[in-house]
Structures are given as C-alpha cells and as structure tokens.
Scaffold this motif. Structure first.
Motif, PDB file in Angstrom:
ATOM      1  N   ALA A  73      89.113  31.203  79.514  1.00 41.65           N
ATOM      2  CA  ALA A  73      89.861  29.969  79.275  1.00 41.65           C
ATOM      3  C   ALA A  73      88.890  28.825  78.993  1.00 41.65           C
ATOM      4  O   ALA A  73      87.722  28.874  79.392  1.00 41.65           O
ATOM      5  CB  ALA A  73      90.711  29.637  80.499  1.00 41.65           C
ATOM      6  N   PRO A  74      89.330  27.779  78.306  1.00 39.79           N
ATOM      7  CA  PRO A  74      88.482  26.595  78.113  1.00 39.79           C
ATOM      8  C   PRO A  74      88.078  26.008  79.470  1.00 39.79           C
ATOM      9  O   PRO A  74      88.823  26.127  80.449  1.00 39.79           O
ATOM     10  CB  PRO A  74      89.393  25.638  77.342  1.00 39.79           C
ATOM     11  N   ASP A  75      86.920  25.359  79.501  1.00 41.11           N
ATOM     12  CA  ASP A  75      86.392  24.831  80.764  1.00 41.11           C
ATOM     13  C   ASP A  75      87.400  23.971  81.520  1.00 41.11           C
ATOM     14  O   ASP A  75      87.593  24.126  82.723  1.00 41.11           O
ATOM     15  CB  ASP A  75      85.131  23.990  80.496  1.00 41.11           C
ATOM     16  N   ALA A 290      91.301  29.121  85.296  1.00 43.86           N
ATOM     17  CA  ALA A 290      92.479  29.825  85.792  1.00 43.86           C
ATOM     18  C   ALA A 290      92.976  30.779  84.709  1.00 43.86           C
ATOM     19  O   ALA A 290      92.847  30.500  83.514  1.00 43.86           O
ATOM     20  CB  ALA A 290      93.559  28.813  86.159  1.00 43.86           C
ATOM     21  N   PRO A 291      93.564  31.899  85.088  1.00 44.82           N
ATOM     22  CA  PRO A 291      94.027  32.880  84.096  1.00 44.82           C
ATOM     23  C   PRO A 291      95.033  32.299  83.108  1.00 44.82           C
ATOM     24  O   PRO A 291      95.847  31.441  83.469  1.00 44.82           O
ATOM     25  CB  PRO A 291      94.670  33.971  84.958  1.00 44.82           C
ATOM     26  N   TYR A 292      94.997  32.802  81.898  1.00 42.35           N
ATOM     27  CA  TYR A 292      95.911  32.342  80.856  1.00 42.35           C
ATOM     28  C   TYR A 292      97.363  32.477  81.296  1.00 42.35           C
ATOM     29  O   TYR A 292      98.172  31.555  81.122  1.00 42.35           O
ATOM     30  CB  TYR A 292      95.679  33.129  79.570  1.00 42.35           C
ATOM     31  N   ILE A 293      97.714  33.622  81.864  1.00 39.14           N
ATOM     32  CA  ILE A 293      99.116  33.844  82.241  1.00 39.14           C
ATOM     33  C   ILE A 293      99.564  32.841  83.308  1.00 39.14           C
ATOM     34  O   ILE A 293     100.711  32.402  83.315  1.00 39.14           O
ATOM     35  CB  ILE A 293      99.364  35.292  82.717  1.00 39.14           C
ATOM     36  N   GLN A 295      98.301  29.757  83.671  1.00 34.44           N
ATOM     37  CA  GLN A 295      98.434  28.446  83.040  1.00 34.44           C
ATOM     38  C   GLN A 295      99.727  28.352  82.225  1.00 34.44           C
ATOM     39  O   GLN A 295     100.349  27.283  82.157  1.00 34.44           O
ATOM     40  CB  GLN A 295      97.207  28.146  82.175  1.00 34.44           C
ATOM     41  N   ARG A 296     100.161  29.455  81.621  1.00 31.81           N
ATOM     42  CA  ARG A 296     101.449  29.445  80.938  1.00 31.81           C
ATOM     43  C   ARG A 296     102.584  29.252  81.963  1.00 31.81           C
ATOM     44  O   ARG A 296     103.572  28.568  81.687  1.00 31.81           O
ATOM     45  CB  ARG A 296     101.659  30.748  80.163  1.00 31.81           C
ATOM     46  N   ALA A 297     102.426  29.849  83.130  1.00 32.64           N
ATOM     47  CA  ALA A 297     103.408  29.647  84.192  1.00 32.64           C
ATOM     48  C   ALA A 297     103.428  28.184  84.620  1.00 32.64           C
ATOM     49  O   ALA A 297     104.492  27.609  84.874  1.00 32.64           O
ATOM     50  CB  ALA A 297     103.083  30.552  85.380  1.00 32.64           C
ATOM     51  N   GLY A 298     102.246  27.570  84.681  1.00 32.92           N
ATOM     52  CA  GLY A 298     102.169  26.153  85.026  1.00 32.92           C
ATOM     53  C   GLY A 298     102.847  25.285  83.984  1.00 32.92           C
ATOM     54  O   GLY A 298     103.522  24.303  84.319  1.00 32.92           O
ATOM     55  N   GLU A 299     102.706  25.645  82.710  1.00 27.82           N
ATOM     56  CA  GLU A 299     103.371  24.900  81.644  1.00 27.82           C
ATOM     57  C   GLU A 299     104.884  24.937  81.832  1.00 27.82           C
ATOM     58  O   GLU A 299     105.587  23.938  81.601  1.00 27.82           O
ATOM     59  CB  GLU A 299     102.989  25.495  80.294  1.00 27.82           C
ATOM     60  N   ALA A 300     105.410  26.079  82.291  1.00 27.08           N
ATOM     61  CA  ALA A 300     106.856  26.235  82.468  1.00 27.08           C
ATOM     62  C   ALA A 300     107.402  25.336  83.573  1.00 27.08           C
ATOM     63  O   ALA A 300     108.598  25.033  83.583  1.00 27.08           O
ATOM     64  CB  ALA A 300     107.191  27.690  82.776  1.00 27.08           C
ATOM     65  N   VAL A 301     106.533  24.916  84.486  1.00 23.65           N
ATOM     66  CA  VAL A 301     106.946  23.981  85.541  1.00 23.65           C
ATOM     67  C   VAL A 301     107.508  22.704  84.921  1.00 23.65           C
ATOM     68  O   VAL A 301     108.421  22.079  85.479  1.00 23.65           O
ATOM     69  CB  VAL A 301     105.751  23.667  86.465  1.00 23.65           C
ATOM     70  N   TYR A 302     106.981  22.312  83.766  1.00 21.76           N
ATOM     71  CA  TYR A 302     107.364  21.057  83.126  1.00 21.76           C
ATOM     72  C   TYR A 302     108.485  21.219  82.098  1.00 21.76           C
ATOM     73  O   TYR A 302     108.883  20.245  81.466  1.00 21.76           O
ATOM     74  CB  TYR A 302     106.138  20.419  82.479  1.00 21.76           C
ATOM     75  N   SER A 303     108.978  22.427  81.913  1.00 15.79           N
ATOM     76  CA  SER A 303     110.118  22.630  81.018  1.00 15.79           C
ATOM     77  C   SER A 303     111.372  22.068  81.677  1.00 15.79           C
ATOM     78  O   SER A 303     111.419  21.872  82.894  1.00 15.79           O
ATOM     79  CB  SER A 303     110.298  24.122  80.719  1.00 15.79           C
ATOM     80  N   GLU A 304     112.400  21.808  80.892  1.00 14.78           N
ATOM     81  CA  GLU A 304     113.641  21.267  81.458  1.00 14.78           C
ATOM     82  C   GLU A 304     114.235  22.225  82.470  1.00 14.78           C
ATOM     83  O   GLU A 304     114.698  21.816  83.540  1.00 14.78           O
ATOM     84  CB  GLU A 304     114.637  20.952  80.341  1.00 14.78           C
ATOM     85  N   ALA A 305     114.226  23.525  82.141  1.00 20.21           N
ATOM     86  CA  ALA A 305     114.747  24.514  83.088  1.00 20.21           C
ATOM     87  C   ALA A 305     113.890  24.566  84.340  1.00 20.21           C
ATOM     88  O   ALA A 305     114.405  24.628  85.469  1.00 20.21           O
ATOM     89  CB  ALA A 305     114.802  25.890  82.419  1.00 20.21           C
ATOM     90  N   GLY A 306     112.574  24.530  84.148  1.00 22.60           N
ATOM     91  CA  GLY A 306     111.667  24.567  85.293  1.00 22.60           C
ATOM     92  C   GLY A 306     111.867  23.386  86.225  1.00 22.60           C
ATOM     93  O   GLY A 306     111.922  23.535  87.449  1.00 22.60           O
ATOM     94  N   LYS A 307     111.990  22.200  85.660  1.00 20.76           N
ATOM     95  CA  LYS A 307     112.192  20.998  86.477  1.00 20.76           C
ATOM     96  C   LYS A 307     113.465  21.103  87.305  1.00 20.76           C
ATOM     97  O   LYS A 307     113.478  20.771  88.497  1.00 20.76           O
ATOM     98  CB  LYS A 307     112.253  19.765  85.581  1.00 20.76           C
ATOM     99  N   ALA A 308     114.550  21.572  86.672  1.00 23.76           N
ATOM    100  CA  ALA A 308     115.828  21.671  87.378  1.00 23.76           C
ATOM    101  C   ALA A 308     115.761  22.713  88.489  1.00 23.76           C
ATOM    102  O   ALA A 308     116.238  22.482  89.607  1.00 23.76           O
ATOM    103  CB  ALA A 308     116.936  22.016  86.387  1.00 23.76           C
ATOM    104  N   GLN A 309     115.159  23.853  88.194  1.00 16.80           N
ATOM    105  CA  GLN A 309     115.076  24.927  89.186  1.00 16.80           C
ATOM    106  C   GLN A 309     114.183  24.539  90.362  1.00 16.80           C
ATOM    107  O   GLN A 309     114.508  24.814  91.520  1.00 16.80           O
ATOM    108  CB  GLN A 309     114.569  26.202  88.514  1.00 16.80           C
ATOM    109  N   LEU A 310     113.088  23.861  90.079  1.00 20.03           N
ATOM    110  CA  LEU A 310     112.174  23.474  91.155  1.00 20.03           C
ATOM    111  C   LEU A 310     112.742  22.326  91.981  1.00 20.03           C
ATOM    112  O   LEU A 310     112.464  22.241  93.183  1.00 20.03           O
ATOM    113  CB  LEU A 310     110.815  23.113  90.578  1.00 20.03           C
TER     114      LEU A 310
END
Length: 404
Positions: A73-75, A290-293, A295-310
């Motif tokens: 991953a990038p630094d 951090a692993p790519y997978i 970080q993609r999971a972290g990106e989903a935290v900020y999705s509309e669905a992710g925000k509502a579920q969390l």
C-alpha cells in the motif's frame, strides 16, 4: 555481550489488560462451571456492518484477479480512504485537513505508542490521571519518565493532571509546563469530555507555552452532546499545536480487523522542523501499510449505507451504557460517564480498592470489569465497566451486581 533496553525493566508488572486476562483465565480454569460476563476490555461484540462485509468481499475478489491485484500500500494509505476521511471527518465539520495530512495505520493504539518516537527524550509529558495506560508505558520504554515510586504509583518526570470527582474529571492546566500533552476525549476510562470552549482553552494554552497536544479521539463517534467537539481541529489554532489519533475499532467494530489513522498538519513545526515530514519518514520506514482489503472496508464506513448501519450499532452500545448507568445508580452506586462514551466509571463500594472490587465482582458475581487504579493513581477507588457487551449480557450482569 549485547545489552537490553533497561527502560523496559522499569515497567511495574505487566500491561493492565494482560494482567486482567491472566486473572480471569486462572479463575475460569479453577471454576469451569462458572459463566463469566465480560464488561472489562473495551472489545466490541456486534458483527461488522453489512456495507463493510460487502466491501471486504469485493476487495478479496479483486485480490484474486491479476488485473486488480494490489501489493504494497502507499506509505500514507490509499487515496480513496484518505479522501473519504478528509471529507467526512474534517471538511464536513468545517476543518481544513487535507488528505495528505492523514496517515493510515493499523490502529490508534499503535500510533499512540509510536508517536512519541519523533520527540526528544528530554521532553516532559503531561497526562490526565486516570487515562489509557499506553501513553505512560510507551514513554517509560523510551526513557522519558524518570523513576517509579511504588508507594505513590507515579513517575518522577511525568506531569499528572488529576481528573477527580471534585473537578468533574476534567483536567486542569498543570503547574509545571509540559512539552507534550496527552488528551483522550471522550476520556477512557471516565467517559467524560470537555466542551468545545474548554478544549479551545487547551489549544490556546499549548500554543502559548510551545507544547504539542497528542489528541486521542478514538471514541468521537459516541459524542451525543452538541457542545462537544468531534475533532480538536474544530478549535482555532489547533493545526499549529495538535496531532490527532483516530480509530475504526470502536465506531465500526474493527478491533479484530485493525485500522486507524493519525493527522499531522503541515503547519505543526518545531522551529523550522516539520513534524509532518518526520512522521512521514517514520511511517515509511517502519510501517508497510494497512491491507488493501481493510482500507476498502474503511472506505465503506463513510458510505451512506455504512453511516446508517454504524449509527445503529453505536445506538445499541449507548443503550447498554444507559442501562448500566441507570441500573448501578438504582443499586446505590455512584456513577459517571456513559453519555458521550461507552464507558461507565463508578466508585467502588465500602472503601474497597480497585483490585479488591475486581476480585469481589469476579468471584461473587462472575462479572469482569477493569480496576480504576490500572489507569493511574487517581483511579484508585474507582472501577470501569464497558458498554460493548451484548444487551442481554449487560442486563444479566446488572442483575448479578444488584444481588451483591
């Protein structure tokens, strides 16, 4: 002959939560018929949100395809995650933090222990008392804390800022001038926090005396009161005096997935030396990303669905917190916290020490909590319970405690 880092030998006992795990394991081995309810370590119990699981699955599939496979991953972290963090955690709150000031890591615990490496060993640290033990322990390992007095449980070169019932568990400016100030808000373990106006006073103080604030905002998602800042960069002047640590563990259930980030503004300097550049050098040298997978999971935290579920998960844990606080109060305990954080801080009964109450609760109610003294000398006589259990176990633990 080789030599070891003697500073490690100065540490009294083992890490707090390692000691708790050992004592619980020994009790469970001796009493295999007992069912324990664990409200001690702040580990989450609800599963990862569906939006996060979906993102993980998609990322895993990408890693199985040569066209979309990713290696190192990038630094600083992938741009897609840093952009999401900058937009949602900062720009949406009116804070001008750029993506390249965000360093993605495997968690706030790692960063809170590692950040001290970019500072001189001669610096004096100031910590809230009680507070998360990693701050002091990591500085002990670095040789920054002086000698330990077992009778008072304090380090000679650490500036303690007592957070007690008398001052509302809010730190006051220290009499000695510190170089590094650790603030954990909302606070672990007391569950209390500062208003935005109070936090602004700390920023002004740090800029005035030339100190840097290490600001741990791991529990920011649990803030419910409108006058509490969600980031220190809501305060004017914070970019010239503060480093912020954030975690995905408690807001998104990543305790076993591991993801966090640290913000080091480019304006933060020691003379002409950029702390941003120093942390970038340290990060690039000692961390491979951090692993790519993840970080993609972290990106989903900020999705509309992710925000509502969390938001639903956070409400679940805070329902537990309210149940613990109200139940203990009804049972005659003096309680604090549980409003802006998933922790309840309580006074131990009958003048018991923190560890005496730990043993009493474990052996009599089969409930595991955390002794307040493990967070610092001012934590003696107090106890922490976490709201991260299941709702059913939380209610069951309260019934056991009420019968004591």
């Amino acid at each position: 002959m080789f030599k070891v880092n003697d500073n490690y030998q100065k540490l009294p006992g083992s890490y707090l939560f390692s000691t708790i795990a050992r004592k619980v394991s020994e009790y469970q081995t001796a009493h295999p018929d007992k069912t324990l309810i664990r409200l001690g370590i702040g580990d989450v119990t609800q599963p990862l949100a569906p939006a996060i699981i979906d993102a993980l699955h998609r990322a895993v599939d990408e890693m199985g395809d040569a066209a979309t496979f990713r290696g190192y991953a990038p630094d600083l972290g992938y741009e897609f995650l840093r952009d999401a963090i900058a937009q949602n955690d900062y720009r949406a709150r009116g804070c001008e933090i750029s993506a390249d000031e965000i360093f993605v890591s495997d968690g706030a615990k790692s960063d809170s222990g590692n950040i001290q490496e970019i500072f001189s060993v001669d610096n004096r640290i100031a910590v809230c008392d009680p507070v998360y033990p990693v701050y002091v322990d990591s500085n002990v390992m670095a040789g920054r804390t002086g000698t330990y007095d077992p009778s008072s449980e304090v380090w000679s070169k650490v500036i303690y800022m007592p957070c007690t019932k008398e001052n509302g568990f809010v730190p006051e400016f220290p009499r000695e001038t510190p170089d590094m100030i650790y603030l954990c808000l909302p606070n672990n373990p007391t569950g209390t926090t500062l208003t935005k106006a109070q936090l602004q006073e700390w920023v002004d103080y740090a800029n005035r005396v030339g100190a840097v604030i290490i600001y741990d905002g791991a529990y920011e998602a649990y803030i419910s009161e409108s006058d509490v800042a969600h980031t220190i960069y809501e305060c004017e002047g914070a970019k010239t005096c503060a480093i912020e640590l954030k975690s995905f563990s408690k807001n998104a259930g990543f305790t076993g997935v591991r993801l966090g980030y640290t913000v080091v503004p480019k304006e933060l300097k020691c003379g002409d030396v950029s702390l941003h550049a120093m942390w970038a050098r340290r990060h690039g040298t000692k961390f491979n990303g951090a692993p790519y997978i993840v970080q993609r999971a972290g990106e989903a935290v900020y999705s509309e669905a992710g925000k509502a579920q969390l938001a639903g998960q956070i409400a679940y844990y805070m329902k537990n917190a309210a149940a613990i606080r109200n139940g203990l109060t009804e049972a005659g305990f003096e309680t604090f916290g549980g409003v802006n954080a998933p922790y309840i801080w309580l006074k131990t009964p009958d003048q018991m020490t923190s560890w005496e109450f730990f043993d009493y609760l474990l052996e009599t109610a089969n409930v595991v909590g955390t002794p307040g003294s493990g967070f610092g000398p001012s934590g003696e006589g107090y106890f922490r319970l976490t709201a991260f259990g299941t709702y059913e176990n939380t209610l069951a633990a309260l019934e056991r405690i009420k019968k004591l």
